[in-house]
Motif scaffolding. Structure first.
Motif, PDB file in Angstrom:
ATOM      1  N   PRO A   1      81.391  33.789  47.975  1.00  0.00           N
ATOM      2  CA  PRO A   1      82.180  33.672  46.740  1.00  0.00           C
ATOM      3  C   PRO A   1      81.769  34.687  45.667  1.00  0.00           C
ATOM      4  N   ALA A   2      80.469  35.006  45.590  1.00  0.00           N
ATOM      5  CA  ALA A   2      80.027  35.963  44.573  1.00  0.00           C
ATOM      6  C   ALA A   2      80.635  37.338  44.820  1.00  0.00           C
ATOM      7  N   ARG A   3      80.711  37.727  46.108  1.00  0.00           N
ATOM      8  CA  ARG A   3      81.250  39.040  46.459  1.00  0.00           C
ATOM      9  C   ARG A   3      82.727  39.153  46.075  1.00  0.00           C
ATOM     10  N   SER A   4      83.445  38.023  46.063  1.00  0.00           N
ATOM     11  CA  SER A   4      84.848  38.035  45.658  1.00  0.00           C
ATOM     12  C   SER A   4      85.012  37.829  44.156  1.00  0.00           C
ATOM     13  N   PHE A   5      84.021  37.160  43.522  1.00  0.00           N
ATOM     14  CA  PHE A   5      84.146  36.813  42.108  1.00  0.00           C
ATOM     15  C   PHE A   5      84.008  38.051  41.211  1.00  0.00           C
ATOM     16  N   GLY A   6      83.024  38.871  41.476  1.00  0.00           N
ATOM     17  CA  GLY A   6      82.778  40.060  40.644  1.00  0.00           C
ATOM     18  C   GLY A   6      83.982  40.976  40.536  1.00  0.00           C
ATOM     19  N   PRO A   7      84.546  41.416  41.665  1.00  0.00           N
ATOM     20  CA  PRO A   7      85.721  42.283  41.577  1.00  0.00           C
ATOM     21  C   PRO A   7      86.888  41.612  40.848  1.00  0.00           C
ATOM     22  N   ALA A   8      87.025  40.274  41.026  1.00  0.00           N
ATOM     23  CA  ALA A   8      88.120  39.571  40.363  1.00  0.00           C
ATOM     24  C   ALA A   8      87.945  39.630  38.845  1.00  0.00           C
ATOM     25  N   VAL A   9      86.725  39.394  38.377  1.00  0.00           N
ATOM     26  CA  VAL A   9      86.469  39.415  36.934  1.00  0.00           C
ATOM     27  C   VAL A   9      86.727  40.810  36.377  1.00  0.00           C
ATOM     28  N   VAL A  10      86.190  41.829  37.044  1.00  0.00           N
ATOM     29  CA  VAL A  10      86.275  43.183  36.502  1.00  0.00           C
ATOM     30  C   VAL A  10      87.694  43.740  36.592  1.00  0.00           C
ATOM     31  N   SER A  11      88.415  43.394  37.656  1.00  0.00           N
ATOM     32  CA  SER A  11      89.787  43.900  37.779  1.00  0.00           C
ATOM     33  C   SER A  11      90.783  42.977  37.080  1.00  0.00           C
ATOM     34  N   GLY A  12      90.352  41.761  36.706  1.00  0.00           N
ATOM     35  CA  GLY A  12      91.247  40.818  36.053  1.00  0.00           C
ATOM     36  C   GLY A  12      92.252  40.189  36.993  1.00  0.00           C
ATOM     37  N   ASP A  13      92.029  40.341  38.286  1.00  0.00           N
ATOM     38  CA  ASP A  13      92.962  39.815  39.285  1.00  0.00           C
ATOM     39  C   ASP A  13      92.304  38.628  40.006  1.00  0.00           C
ATOM     40  N   TYR A  14      92.580  37.403  39.497  1.00  0.00           N
ATOM     41  CA  TYR A  14      91.926  36.217  40.041  1.00  0.00           C
ATOM     42  C   TYR A  14      92.720  35.587  41.187  1.00  0.00           C
ATOM     43  N   LYS A  15      93.705  36.288  41.693  1.00  0.00           N
ATOM     44  CA  LYS A  15      94.552  35.741  42.757  1.00  0.00           C
ATOM     45  C   LYS A  15      93.693  35.329  43.963  1.00  0.00           C
ATOM     46  N   ASN A  16      93.991  34.159  44.497  1.00  0.00           N
ATOM     47  CA  ASN A  16      93.330  33.677  45.715  1.00  0.00           C
ATOM     48  C   ASN A  16      91.841  33.385  45.562  1.00  0.00           C
ATOM     49  N   GLN A  17      91.338  33.280  44.324  1.00  0.00           N
ATOM     50  CA  GLN A  17      89.919  32.946  44.184  1.00  0.00           C
ATOM     51  C   GLN A  17      89.602  31.621  44.872  1.00  0.00           C
ATOM     52  N   ALA A  18      90.534  30.671  44.814  1.00  0.00           N
ATOM     53  CA  ALA A  18      90.294  29.360  45.437  1.00  0.00           C
ATOM     54  C   ALA A  18      89.989  29.528  46.928  1.00  0.00           C
ATOM     55  N   VAL A  19      90.730  30.456  47.576  1.00  0.00           N
ATOM     56  CA  VAL A  19      90.517  30.701  49.006  1.00  0.00           C
ATOM     57  C   VAL A  19      89.087  31.169  49.264  1.00  0.00           C
ATOM     58  N   TYR A  20      88.588  32.086  48.413  1.00  0.00           N
ATOM     59  CA  TYR A  20      87.268  32.677  48.643  1.00  0.00           C
ATOM     60  C   TYR A  20      86.127  31.780  48.176  1.00  0.00           C
ATOM     61  N   TRP A  21      86.478  30.628  47.559  1.00  0.00           N
ATOM     62  CA  TRP A  21      85.445  29.636  47.247  1.00  0.00           C
ATOM     63  C   TRP A  21      85.489  28.492  48.253  1.00  0.00           C
ATOM     64  N   ALA A  22      86.702  27.966  48.494  1.00  0.00           N
ATOM     65  CA  ALA A  22      86.816  26.797  49.377  1.00  0.00           C
ATOM     66  C   ALA A  22      86.408  27.149  50.812  1.00  0.00           C
ATOM     67  N   GLY A  23      86.945  28.229  51.339  1.00  0.00           N
ATOM     68  CA  GLY A  23      86.683  28.605  52.726  1.00  0.00           C
ATOM     69  C   GLY A  23      85.189  28.737  53.011  1.00  0.00           C
ATOM     70  N   PRO A  24      84.498  29.644  52.312  1.00  0.00           N
ATOM     71  CA  PRO A  24      83.063  29.825  52.585  1.00  0.00           C
ATOM     72  C   PRO A  24      82.232  28.566  52.371  1.00  0.00           C
ATOM     73  N   MET A  25      82.551  27.769  51.327  1.00  0.00           N
ATOM     74  CA  MET A  25      81.746  26.577  51.065  1.00  0.00           C
ATOM     75  C   MET A  25      81.858  25.574  52.207  1.00  0.00           C
TER      76      MET A  25
END
Lengths: 280, 280, 280, 280
Positions: free
Chosen positions: D221-245
């Motif tokens: 999730p951290a690897r997906s979170f950083g780019p989302a914050v910096v690019s402002g594109d939070y699309k599909n964040q739920a996928v990259y948290w729920a799946g790995p967890m």
């Protein structure tokens, strides 16, 4: 003889044995997922979302390695994946992840035949399951799971010979890694196990790079069986069973001759989780 | 002196020695199969079954590395393959898989000259056999087994100098891996052997990436000899023998100077299966 | 104070010290040969003997990594080459092969300043020598030895910051590998040394893949100095010295804070061949 | 219960714990820098300074892996980078560098929940910081930091399932590496730690090669979170948290079943810097 078989069979369903089969399942799942998944991913990467849709007549796209970069991708995935697959099951089941390796250890007397049969079943089921997962998750790509294929310029007999040579080198490395490890001390540590697994993974990667475009460099009947079941294309299955099995058997014998003293070979069996003294 | 030679010769045909020669055969077979096979496979992958047939005037396709991805493919195949090749024979023969390495150890007094000659014969036979196998299995491709080639912009003398530099670095690494290992304790374990082999494989891969398109980065007379015999193209064989042999000899001397205390160098000989106290 | 410096200076020219400098020379030669050679080879592979001659206006061909496959080629060459370079000199000189690493160890008090200066001289000479060899052997290609270059979209200041971050990660890994090793036992074995060297090589490869097209991912003033001398293009040398030195210094301090107990840090110095108790 | 939580919380802000959080920060920074940086660099390499500017409508260029060579580049960068990231923090914090790994160890009772929360915060901050650095240094390229993306042919649910499978294999390998290591002896050495880290890095590389073009193969999730914050594109964040967890939790349970004897599982906790006996 019958009671001996029964006794072996009983041992094959103990709790420790069931753990081995599960470990083989996870190992083989990981390896097949890496091998088949990397072939699908390399294909997806090459076509890309912006590229024109490949026409159905192009058979190049269906091959596991349609250019040198894809060949590197799948070889590295198999090298790294097999390293991990062998390592994570090493202490539980011996980390075969390959029916040909199990066959070689059965011939060498390191595991009993009933156990080997259960290992095979786990490996085959794992391969089919990995390919089913890959089939559903890549379904939007509208193409079948890629099977290991024989180059159009090659006969089935030639392909079986290549697979036999490749598997000989793979299984010989498996034995050498195990034997050296045992020779280094009665109790093998994690470092020796990991480095043995690394050697097995790396040699598989080298062999995929050497013969991938010829036969797919399967060296593993389970790795060819799963894609065949899921895609429904059983063509050349005989090649991917006969070749590796013959190569593995010759490797087991060659290593027994080269390793020399019989006690060293006996020690090598300590690698396996559920060792059995074979009474023929 | 004559009886000493006879004594050495006798030891060269003992059971342990025959096992060493067979181990060298298998090691060299594996390495040459990976090196030459990956060159063939990268070429097959680039052209692909759907691609137009390359015309005979294109010499680019015949080179071992016709683009960066093919260069990576053959370098990784050699790195991974040499790691496994060195490791699987390490305890039996020392895992040379290279006449230049054998030459360096003979110069350093770690193996006797008769043994070295038998090692060379095994290595050369293995290389020819590997190339014959590759020749027959890739026969449908209607092109010869690729030989190591000198770049058209380069002289044979320049190529020999590159090969000498490359082999110096390879053989120096072989010695450093062996020496450090011996220094770490009288009895070397499997982990140290495997990591030494890994270093040898990786440095070979790095050097192929550094100079592959210049001379093919052979660093190994056997690796160049097999393809020459099978393709019938003996051009520049002198380069691939003189360069590596000179580089290996200089590496053996340089390491003896740098390693310092002579007793450490003596211990390093314990790496070899059939060590002989050399009486000049 | 003066006599202390003299005493240090004397120790800097002992036989053991001279061996260290020679070891650093060989290590750095190997690493720079792999780094610069792979950039040249990837370029040669991409153009190929059959390809049209690139016109002089194309600046893409002069960059170290003109496409993803070339980037992989040079990154893998540096990863594998640095692993071997660090390993072969580890027991003699500590295996720095990088003036920034030497600087970090001098700041941490693990080697004296006079020794560090001699290390630097060896490293710089080795880099120039490696580039000269590559210049002469690739002369027919009629292009200069490739220097590390800053992407056209980037300022020199930005490039220095990237180099500082990259070198921070490299040198922190160098320290962590050394510290963990020392913590594992007073006497470090060959396996621990080799695995520390492997980590250093691999992280360098990862960082080249991360930032190669931005600044060339030098992380090593010697690696940038040699090509500059041989090609006569000293542009941006300040960037490739300031960035790595700052990054290395911060890494040395960060590791000292994180490693915690001061005695562990002291033990870490046992990695070096000619350790000196620093009296400021 | 409340005092127990307070006691845990106190331990979470000790000097040793603060060092762990800093170690996790550096580890995650290194891994995310390698993962995201290599995606940017592969893109820069493919377009190159001489290539025509890609038009804005081409979405292919924005994907992390737009061809097989770029896929290899980012996979190798993650494999090598994760190996180093896990290793450099192994003795201080356990070297998670991944919220999903921390979650699995919290479920297994190896670290307390307050500590896990601080680990997560460090990992997330590190990822954002790494992406900010990459954003500023690659600013001239006028494109956003690449986020992990779901293939256009795939649903979010399918992507979460893939991420769960991938993370299962990654976290199972993390556990197997730790457990085997502990089983090999009470005190684990640097070699075992390094080889465990190598296995974790390599399996991550294999999985990126297997599913990179499908979901980006985040597994973190951290690897997906950083780019989302910096690019402002939070699309599909739920996928990259729920799946790995979910994948990580299943892996922790699966390993507890397979590893068998509970005392072995308890020993495995010795890998962590700040172990806590969990009192529920």
């Amino acid at each position: 003889m019958a009671s001996n078989l029964l006794c072996k069979l009983k041992r094959s369903v103990s709790a420790a044995s069931l753990r081995s089969y599960l470990a083989e399942f996870i190992s083989t799942f990981l390896f097949v997922f890496a091998a088949v998944g990397s072939a699908i991913s390399a294909r997806m990467a090459m076509s890309g979302p912006g590229a024109p849709a490949p026409d159905a007549t192009s058979s190049a796209g269906a091959s596991a390695a349609s250019d040198a970069a894809s060949l590197v991708a799948t070889a590295v995935a198999q090298a790294f994946g097999l390293f991990a697959a062998v390592l994570i099951a090493a202490d539980v089941s011996g980390g075969h992840a390959n029916p040909a390796v199990t066959f070689a250890f059965a011939i060498g007397g390191h595991i009993g035949v009933p156990t080997a049969v259960f290992y095979w079943a786990s490996q085959m089921l794992a391969s089919v399951f990995a390919c089913l997962v890959l089939h559903y998750i890549s379904a939007g790509q509208a193409r079948a799971v890629p099977t290991t294929r024989i180059n159009v310029h090659m006969t089935g007999f030639g392909a079986a010979i290549i697979e036999a040579f490749l598997t000989f080198m793979l299984v010989y490395t498996v034995h050498a890694a195990g034997d050296l490890r045992a020779a280094a001390g009665g109790k093998r540590g994690f470092a020796a196990t990991a480095l043995g697994a690394l050697a097995v993974g790396m040699v598989a990667g080298a062999l995929v790079l050497s013969a991938g475009p010829m036969t797919g460099a399967s060296m593993n009947p389970a790795r060819s069986f799963g894609p065949a079941v899921v895609s429904g294309d059983y063509k050349n299955q005989a090649v991917y069973w006969a070749g590796p099995m013959i190569g593995a058997a010759v490797a087991a014998l060659a290593h027994q001759i080269l390793a020399g003293p019989p006690d060293a070979a006996a020690q090598s069996s300590s690698r396996h989780g559920n060792v059995e003294t074979v009474v023929v």
